[in-house]
Scaffold this active site. Structure first.
Site, PDB file in Angstrom:
ATOM      1  N   GLU A   1       0.891  -1.165   0.000  1.00  0.00           N
ATOM      2  CA  GLU A   1       0.000   0.000   0.000  1.00  0.00           C
ATOM      3  C   GLU A   1       0.922   1.205   0.000  1.00  0.00           C
ATOM      4  O   GLU A   1       1.516   1.531   1.032  1.00  0.00           O
ATOM      5  CB  GLU A   1      -0.861   0.010   1.274  1.00  0.00           C
TER       6      GLU A   1
ATOM      7  N   CYS B   1      -2.804   8.807   2.977  1.00  0.00           N
ATOM      8  CA  CYS B   1      -2.516   8.208   1.669  1.00  0.00           C
ATOM      9  C   CYS B   1      -3.669   8.416   0.703  1.00  0.00           C
ATOM     10  O   CYS B   1      -3.487   8.412  -0.502  1.00  0.00           O
ATOM     11  CB  CYS B   1      -2.245   6.727   1.834  1.00  0.00           C
TER      12      CYS B   1
END
Ligand code: NAP
Length: 516
Positions: A256, A295
């Site tokens: 990720e 993010c």
């Protein structure tokens, strides 16, 4: 001074000097110190495989569901104390802290509920049985069973609670023991959460270990039954992919990474409508929540050329209201960046974006702050930029400035140009589309899907009820293609498959069907 320890082999262990200091990013005061020098990670991995795996598998899905429920309850009971730590060590406002901590307990609860529907064993069927030859007796079916290794989790600094426990919830439910390594700079919160769980006695032997500090040689010993789930920057991800485990032992790795997420305003959305207001709210919230250190934060604001001036004006007005300062104060809406390095990266990042886009709000070199000792803290001003040619502004599609920064990009209102601009990001975790035109929405969504792990579609019917752009839901996949890391986690039952081996069983149907 708090001395943080790692929890390995079901004992608290302290590393040797030199220690790494953890600070309050609003005041620069040192809060704690930690070290993992000299700790035996080979033994920790063996303990997970030899003790943690069997003790978790002995519980079956049902028992592990109860475990996750208990973990969530225990952490929730200490929520106020955890919020205080998150404010102090993470530079989070109370709202930011809740986002992280409630995300952790929410993911544990979600996976507990899912586990309660999976029965008492450890195996799951994937799909139906299929006849493979002329005889109806010879069938094939796919069985999923927990891997026998350790689930090693490496997390980013911005989500020490959610990042740790959204991963742990899935691995533990699958029946795989966790060795969790949060980012060092903000691991005070993860350490405290681990202490709560350890002291309660709820954790089965070897099921959860904490590396509170540098990874050292932790990843050098990964084998073919282990998994590595990483969240962090694309640069670190590239290094970990090239490690001995993933390359030689085919250790499964999920990445990720960072992502240049987009918010797209459809054509003919009028100012003052619910969709317009939702769009402006979403952009400002994504720029300023956790000081833009998410993010999933919106980095690229793609709007029709005819509306770009109006959008800019509305965003500037909202950003002017954002009070920056000590996140312990109630009136402060945005705290500091997490570390001095992050502040340096932010300044360098804005300077490089400003070569291809003009700053229309904020000054990266100065910010007014509330309740902070003079000259202290890693504070960054919200900065809005604007590029006149979206496709020529290469740096905007390449550089993630991990702070309160986003860039306005115009497009001609067509699906084709909107998709081309989004795709320039090289693969994103999430994009949002705010539109009133149903034809535009139904054409653009499947075209955006190849470039995004998740898409939020806001039309007038859901504008006021939808979950926010940046909220990762445990029932929906999280991850994105390409630049975003190419990974996928959560997504309800889908998330379990990373920790399980799918094995195609072919043979006598009557025998196979009785296995689960
Ligand atoms: P980072 O510098 O890549 O660090 C991430 C983690 O990797 C930390 O725990 C770090 O440990 C560890 N690490 C660094 N080098 C390592 C090595 N050689 N071996 C093993 N572990 C190593 O990222 P960050 O600055 O913490 O996080 C910010 C980035 O994460 C942003 O780019 C953001 O977009 C991304 N992010 C992505 C997601 C997502 O879900 N896609 C979520 C959150 C953040 P130390 O702290 O001990 O150095």
């Amino acid at each position: 001074m708090t001395r943080i320890e790692s929890y390995l082999n079901d004992t608290w262990q302290s590393g040797r000097e030199p220690m790494i200091a953890l600070v309050n990013p609003a005041t620069e005061e040192t809060l704690a110190e930690t070290s993992t020098q000299g700790l035996d990670f080979t033994a920790a991995l063996a303990f997970a495989r030899d003790v943690g795996g069997p003790s978790l598998r002995a519980l079956g899905f049902e028992g592990r569901s109860t475990l996750l429920e208990e973990m969530s309850r225990l952490l929730y009971e200490q929520r106020e104390r955890l919020i205080e730590i998150s404010i102090a060590n993470g530079g989070n406002t109370r709202g930011d802290a809740k986002f992280d901590i409630d995300g952790a307990t929410g993911a544990l609860t979600y996976y507990s509920r899912l586990g309660s529907q999976l029965g008492t064993g450890n195996a799951l069927w994937d799909g139906e049985s299929e006849q493979l030859a002329r005889s109806p007796r010879f069938h094939g079916r796919h069985l999923m069973v927990p891997l026998r290794g350790a689930a090693v989790h490496v997390g980013a600094f911005n989500f020490p609670a959610w990042g740790t426990f959204e991963k742990a919830a899935v691995a533990l439910l699958a029946g795989v023991p966790v060795v969790s390594k949060p980012a060092t700079s903000s691991c005070l919160l993860t350490w405290e959460m681990t202490r709560i769980l350890v002291e309660s006695g709820v954790l089965p032997a070897g099921s959860f270990q904490l590396v509170a500090g540098s990874a050292g040689d932790l990843l050098a010993g990964l084998g073919g039954q282990d998994t590595l789930a990483f969240t962090g920057s694309a640069d670190t991800a590239a290094r970990l992919r090239a490690g001995a485990g993933p390359v030689r032992e085919s250790t499964r790795i999920n990445i990720e990474a960072d992502s240049l997420n987009a918010a797209l305003l459809g054509p003919s959305v009028e100012t003052g409508t619910t969709v317009w207001d939702a769009f402006i709210r979403a952009v400002v919230s994504e720029m300023t929540q956790k000081a833009g250190q998410k993010c999933t934060a919106i980095r690229r604001i793609i709007v029709p050329t005819s509306q770009i001036d109006n959008v800019q004006e509305a965003l500037c007005a909202e950003l002017a209201e954002v009070k920056v300062g000590n996140p312990a104060l109630e009136e402060v809406r945005m705290g500091p960046l997490a570390t001095a390095d992050q502040l340096e990266d932010y300044r360098a990042g804005v300077a490089s974006l400003a070569e291809q886009a003009r700053i229309v709000f904020g000054d990266p070199t100065r910010v007014d702050t509330l309740g902070v000792p003079a000259g202290k803290g890693y504070f960054a001003a919200p900065v809005l930029l604007r590029a006149e040619n979206a496709l020529a502004a290469h740096e905007v599609h390449r550089r993630e400035v991990f702070g309160p920064v986003a860039t306005l990009l115009p497009y001609d209102g067509s699906v084709a140009e909107a998709v081309e601009i989004v795709a320039r990001g090289g693969g994103s975790l999430v994009s949002s589309v705010f539109a009133t035109d149903r034809d535009f929405l139904s054409s653009v969504l499947p075209e955006l899907a190849p470039y995004n792990g998740r898409i939020l579609a806001i039309d007038p019917k859901v504008a006021e009820v939808a979950t926010p752009h940046g909220t990762v839901l445990p029932s929906v996949v999280h991850g994105g293609p390409g630049r975003a890391g190419g990974g996928e986690e959560l997504g309800g039952r889908r998330g379990l498959s990373f920790y399980m081996q799918r094995s195609g069983l072919t043979g006598n149907r009557a025998l196979i069907d009785k296995i689960v």
